[in-house]
Scaffold this motif. Structure first.
Motif, PDB file in Angstrom:
ATOM      1  N   ALA A  84       0.931  -1.086   0.020  1.00 25.93           N
ATOM      2  CA  ALA A  84       0.011   0.122   0.166  1.00 25.93           C
ATOM      3  C   ALA A  84       0.756   1.252  -0.055  1.00 25.93           C
ATOM      4  CB  ALA A  84      -0.939  -0.078   1.186  1.00 25.93           C
ATOM      5  N   GLY A  85       2.019   1.092  -0.773  1.00 29.00           N
ATOM      6  CA  GLY A  85       2.837   2.418  -1.062  1.00 29.00           C
ATOM      7  C   GLY A  85       2.217   3.158  -2.336  1.00 29.00           C
ATOM      8  N   GLN A  86       3.062   3.869  -2.656  1.00 26.00           N
ATOM      9  CA  GLN A  86       2.600   4.717  -4.077  1.00 26.00           C
ATOM     10  C   GLN A  86       1.920   4.007  -5.076  1.00 26.00           C
ATOM     11  OE1 GLN A  86       3.680   8.144  -4.233  1.00 26.00           O
ATOM     12  NE2 GLN A  86       2.417   8.532  -5.864  1.00 26.00           N
ATOM     13  N   GLY A  87       2.690   2.778  -5.523  1.00 27.02           N
ATOM     14  CA  GLY A  87       2.136   1.959  -6.517  1.00 27.02           C
ATOM     15  C   GLY A  87       0.872   1.067  -6.181  1.00 27.02           C
ATOM     16  N   GLY A  88       0.708   0.450  -4.955  1.00 28.96           N
ATOM     17  CA  GLY A  88      -0.379  -0.250  -4.517  1.00 28.96           C
ATOM     18  C   GLY A  88      -1.591   0.715  -4.271  1.00 28.96           C
ATOM     19  N   LEU A  89      -1.309   1.970  -3.911  1.00 25.54           N
ATOM     20  CA  LEU A  89      -2.636   2.943  -3.745  1.00 25.54           C
ATOM     21  C   LEU A  89      -3.035   3.404  -5.169  1.00 25.54           C
ATOM     22  CD1 LEU A  89      -1.645   4.812  -0.459  1.00 25.54           C
ATOM     23  CD2 LEU A  89      -3.345   2.894  -0.600  1.00 25.54           C
ATOM     24  N   SER A  90      -2.167   3.708  -5.867  1.00 21.25           N
ATOM     25  CA  SER A  90      -2.548   4.006  -7.291  1.00 21.25           C
ATOM     26  C   SER A  90      -3.291   2.709  -8.073  1.00 21.25           C
ATOM     27  CB  SER A  90      -1.198   4.322  -8.011  1.00 21.25           C
ATOM     28  OG  SER A  90      -0.500   5.358  -7.650  1.00 21.25           O
ATOM     29  N   ALA A  91      -2.959   1.606  -7.972  1.00 16.01           N
ATOM     30  CA  ALA A  91      -3.784   0.477  -8.457  1.00 16.01           C
ATOM     31  C   ALA A  91      -5.009   0.444  -7.871  1.00 16.01           C
ATOM     32  CB  ALA A  91      -2.910  -0.704  -8.074  1.00 16.01           C
ATOM     33  N   ALA A  92      -5.148   0.669  -6.548  1.00 13.57           N
ATOM     34  CA  ALA A  92      -6.583   0.535  -5.867  1.00 13.57           C
ATOM     35  C   ALA A  92      -7.537   1.712  -6.574  1.00 13.57           C
ATOM     36  CB  ALA A  92      -6.334   0.955  -4.316  1.00 13.57           C
ATOM     37  N   HIS A  93      -6.823   2.950  -6.856  1.00 10.62           N
ATOM     38  CA  HIS A  93      -7.757   3.954  -7.382  1.00 10.62           C
ATOM     39  C   HIS A  93      -8.168   3.704  -8.668  1.00 10.62           C
ATOM     40  CE1 HIS A  93      -8.424   8.137  -8.880  1.00 10.62           C
ATOM     41  NE2 HIS A  93      -7.917   7.564 -10.242  1.00 10.62           N
TER      42      HIS A  93
ATOM     43  N   LEU B  24      -8.653   0.644  -9.981  1.00  7.48           N
ATOM     44  CA  LEU B  24      -9.620  -0.647  -9.764  1.00  7.48           C
ATOM     45  C   LEU B  24     -10.806   0.084  -9.200  1.00  7.48           C
ATOM     46  CD1 LEU B  24      -7.262  -3.256  -8.198  1.00  7.48           C
ATOM     47  CD2 LEU B  24      -8.271  -3.298 -10.207  1.00  7.48           C
ATOM     48  N   ASP B  25     -10.807   0.995  -8.371  1.00  7.01           N
ATOM     49  CA  ASP B  25     -12.161   1.668  -7.906  1.00  7.01           C
ATOM     50  C   ASP B  25     -12.777   2.337  -8.959  1.00  7.01           C
ATOM     51  OD1 ASP B  25     -13.434   2.504  -5.342  1.00  7.01           O
ATOM     52  OD2 ASP B  25     -13.168   4.387  -6.475  1.00  7.01           O
ATOM     53  N   ARG B  26     -11.888   3.090  -9.976  1.00  8.56           N
ATOM     54  CA  ARG B  26     -12.573   3.692 -10.956  1.00  8.56           C
ATOM     55  C   ARG B  26     -13.194   2.679 -11.946  1.00  8.56           C
ATOM     56  NH1 ARG B  26      -9.302   8.329 -13.814  1.00  8.56           N
ATOM     57  NH2 ARG B  26     -10.976   8.191 -14.976  1.00  8.56           N
ATOM     58  N   ALA B  27     -12.819   1.634 -12.183  1.00  8.78           N
ATOM     59  CA  ALA B  27     -13.148   0.710 -13.200  1.00  8.78           C
ATOM     60  C   ALA B  27     -14.355  -0.131 -12.548  1.00  8.78           C
ATOM     61  CB  ALA B  27     -12.167  -0.295 -13.252  1.00  8.78           C
ATOM     62  N   GLY B  28     -14.935   0.108 -11.220  1.00  7.02           N
ATOM     63  CA  GLY B  28     -16.141  -0.158 -10.763  1.00  7.02           C
ATOM     64  C   GLY B  28     -15.857  -1.564  -9.690  1.00  7.02           C
ATOM     65  N   LEU B  29     -14.841  -1.886  -9.467  1.00  9.36           N
ATOM     66  CA  LEU B  29     -14.575  -3.209  -8.621  1.00  9.36           C
ATOM     67  C   LEU B  29     -14.589  -2.586  -7.159  1.00  9.36           C
ATOM     68  CD1 LEU B  29     -12.979  -3.963 -11.341  1.00  9.36           C
ATOM     69  CD2 LEU B  29     -11.648  -5.439  -9.639  1.00  9.36           C
ATOM     70  N   VAL B  30     -15.276  -3.249  -6.560  1.00 11.62           N
ATOM     71  CA  VAL B  30     -15.917  -2.959  -4.944  1.00 11.62           C
ATOM     72  C   VAL B  30     -14.529  -3.633  -4.106  1.00 11.62           C
ATOM     73  CG1 VAL B  30     -17.545  -3.414  -3.336  1.00 11.62           C
ATOM     74  CG2 VAL B  30     -18.174  -3.068  -5.462  1.00 11.62           C
ATOM     75  N   PRO B  31     -14.238  -2.688  -3.094  1.00 11.34           N
ATOM     76  CA  PRO B  31     -13.237  -3.226  -2.025  1.00 11.34           C
ATOM     77  C   PRO B  31     -13.794  -4.255  -1.155  1.00 11.34           C
ATOM     78  CG  PRO B  31     -13.335  -0.780  -2.027  1.00 11.34           C
ATOM     79  CD  PRO B  31     -14.524  -1.179  -2.954  1.00 11.34           C
ATOM     80  N   GLY B  32     -12.842  -5.309  -1.033  1.00  9.79           N
ATOM     81  CA  GLY B  32     -13.312  -6.368  -0.177  1.00  9.79           C
ATOM     82  C   GLY B  32     -13.898  -7.616  -1.084  1.00  9.79           C
TER      83      GLY B  32
ATOM     84  N   VAL C 133       6.761   8.430  -9.551  1.00  8.89           N
ATOM     85  CA  VAL C 133       6.243   8.722 -10.671  1.00  8.89           C
ATOM     86  C   VAL C 133       5.727   7.526 -11.534  1.00  8.89           C
ATOM     87  CG1 VAL C 133       8.176   9.763 -12.089  1.00  8.89           C
ATOM     88  CG2 VAL C 133       5.843  10.121 -12.550  1.00  8.89           C
ATOM     89  N   GLY C 134       6.975   6.696 -11.503  1.00 11.40           N
ATOM     90  CA  GLY C 134       6.927   5.389 -12.402  1.00 11.40           C
ATOM     91  C   GLY C 134       5.860   4.430 -11.730  1.00 11.40           C
ATOM     92  N   ALA C 135       5.802   4.332 -10.562  1.00 15.41           N
ATOM     93  CA  ALA C 135       5.028   3.452  -9.952  1.00 15.41           C
ATOM     94  C   ALA C 135       3.672   3.676 -10.358  1.00 15.41           C
ATOM     95  CB  ALA C 135       5.279   3.410  -8.501  1.00 15.41           C
ATOM     96  N   GLY C 136       3.215   4.910 -10.090  1.00 12.24           N
ATOM     97  CA  GLY C 136       1.882   5.271 -10.467  1.00 12.24           C
ATOM     98  C   GLY C 136       1.496   5.257 -12.091  1.00 12.24           C
ATOM     99  N   ARG C 137       2.364   5.537 -12.767  1.00 14.69           N
ATOM    100  CA  ARG C 137       1.866   5.021 -14.332  1.00 14.69           C
ATOM    101  C   ARG C 137       1.799   3.422 -14.521  1.00 14.69           C
ATOM    102  NH1 ARG C 137       6.510   9.296 -16.711  1.00 14.69           N
ATOM    103  NH2 ARG C 137       5.443  11.361 -16.525  1.00 14.69           N
ATOM    104  N   ALA C 138       2.835   2.694 -13.948  1.00 20.11           N
ATOM    105  CA  ALA C 138       2.752   1.382 -14.149  1.00 20.11           C
ATOM    106  C   ALA C 138       1.386   0.780 -13.520  1.00 20.11           C
ATOM    107  CB  ALA C 138       4.021   0.648 -13.486  1.00 20.11           C
ATOM    108  N   ALA C 139       1.073   1.309 -12.386  1.00 19.73           N
ATOM    109  CA  ALA C 139      -0.135   0.779 -11.686  1.00 19.73           C
ATOM    110  C   ALA C 139      -1.476   1.242 -12.839  1.00 19.73           C
ATOM    111  CB  ALA C 139      -0.665   1.764 -10.398  1.00 19.73           C
ATOM    112  N   ARG C 140      -1.568   2.142 -13.471  1.00 18.15           N
ATOM    113  CA  ARG C 140      -2.298   2.332 -14.492  1.00 18.15           C
ATOM    114  C   ARG C 140      -2.568   1.310 -15.643  1.00 18.15           C
ATOM    115  NH1 ARG C 140      -5.094   7.002 -16.369  1.00 18.15           N
ATOM    116  NH2 ARG C 140      -3.656   8.490 -15.290  1.00 18.15           N
TER     117      ARG C 140
END
Length: 350
Positions: free
Chosen positions: A15-24, A26-34, A333-340
């Motif tokens: 849940a660092g830069q990359g993990g939280l960016s991935a969560a964002h 996924l959330d925008r794509a409509g996946l529900v946490p949990g 910055v790289g982790a955020g782009r890779a998460a997308r």
């Protein structure tokens, strides 16, 4: 399935830069946490590696904190410790996402389980269609091996253990490493009146400016290593040291007087091949970190050269696994782009 086994579409590890960016994303794509996805983090509070930085690393001295997607950090006082600012920022980001992170939830291993990947963690087991790994490097400090290192009677510590110059009052510290962390340690120690000796493997390379083209070239060096199946090294190691006014002043003051690597460590310090030596009370190894990927061993991802081949973010040997913050994306910055990119690949199957 066992009641203890949860089934989700995607598990995000870290849940660092990359993990939280991935969560964002996924959330925008409509996946529900949990249910649609879960984020597992080994720490007991938000902040990732930033929670463990030394107090003297202020926001004015960090290389940069890139904004998380959709919620900028905003203005902060340059004198504020990064270990306070960034964890607070990450905590608010998690709250805005609906608190999708489970912690402390260290992942013990990821292994194949038929059509899914089984993620075994301290928070339970999860069967996932895909795993996005964003574990960074902070938990795997690199300690180089040198003759006589075990004979040293003083203190040896790594950047990961460093907490400030107050621990070394009246002492002499040998700082090993050619990156910005070593420079920052030397600045703090010398500023507090601590004697220092700086040792690097190579002569330092100072850059007048680190522009966009230089950044691209540095990332490309790492990308070529990854494409060859070799361990990535770090983007920082390919950048050199930017000659900021502060770094220039330290060099002019003699704080950044570089010595070549010693031949061996002796009980009371270090010794060079010509017989000269330096007495030391402590050796501070600012020698970098390696990717924290031990939990992925069951997937047998390593190439003969020791690295992991990736296509975009997808691991070639296990296409259901995506690596964020590995190799060329090992920066905020790289982790955020890779998460997308990873989330897009997971959702489209390409």
């Amino acid at each position: 399935m066992s009641p203890a086994l949860s089934t989700v579409d995607v598990v995000v590890v870290g849940a660092g830069q990359g993990g939280l960016s991935a969560a964002h994303f996924l959330d925008r794509a409509g996946l529900v946490p949990g249910r649609g996805y879960v984020v597992l983090d080994a720490d007991d509070a938000p902040g990732g590696a930033w929670r463990h930085r030394w107090p003297g690393l202020t926001m004015a001295r960090v290389n940069g904190v890139h904004d998380l997607p959709g919620y900028p950090l905003g203005a902060v006082a340059p004198s504020t410790p990064a270990r306070e600012v960034v964890p607070a920022y990450f905590a608010e980001y998690e709250r805005r996402l609906g608190d999708p992170v489970r912690r402390p939830a260290a992942v013990r291993e990821v292994r194949p389980a038929g059509a899914r990947l089984l993620v075994d963690s301290a928070a339970g087991a999860f069967a996932a269609r895909a795993v996005i790994n964003a574990t960074g490097t902070w938990t795997r400090p690199f300690w180089p091996s040198y003759p006589g290192r075990d004979s040293f009677t003083g203190r040896q510590l790594h950047t990961a253990d460093y907490r400030g110059p107050q621990e070394f009052t009246g002492q002499h510290v040998v700082v090993v490493g050619g990156g910005i962390s070593a420079v920052q340690h030397l600045e703090e120690l010398a500023g507090a009146g601590v004697g220092t000796t700086w040792v690097t493997r190579r002569e330092p390379v100072y850059r007048e400016d680190f522009d966009v083209q230089a950044r691209r070239e540095a990332v490309e060096v790492v990308a070529r290593r990854v494409a060859a199946g070799e361990p990535p090294g770090s983007v920082v190691s390919a950048t050199g040291l930017v000659l900021t006014p502060r770094v220039a002043a330290l060099r002019d003051q003699g704080v950044l007087k570089r010595h070549p690597l010693f031949e061996r460590v002796v009980p009371d310090g270090v010794r060079w091949a010509d017989g000269s030596g330096q007495r030391a009370d402590a050796i501070l190894w600012a020698t970098g970190f390696r990717p924290a990927l031990d939990h992925l061993r069951p997937l047998r991802l390593r190439e003969p050269g020791g690295g992991i081949l990736v296509d975009g973010t997808r691991a070639v040997r296990e296409p259901r696994l995506h690596l964020v913050g590995y190799g060329p994306s090992a920066s905020t910055v790289g982790a955020g782009r890779a998460a997308r990119e990873a989330v897009r690949a997971v959702l489209t199957g390409r």
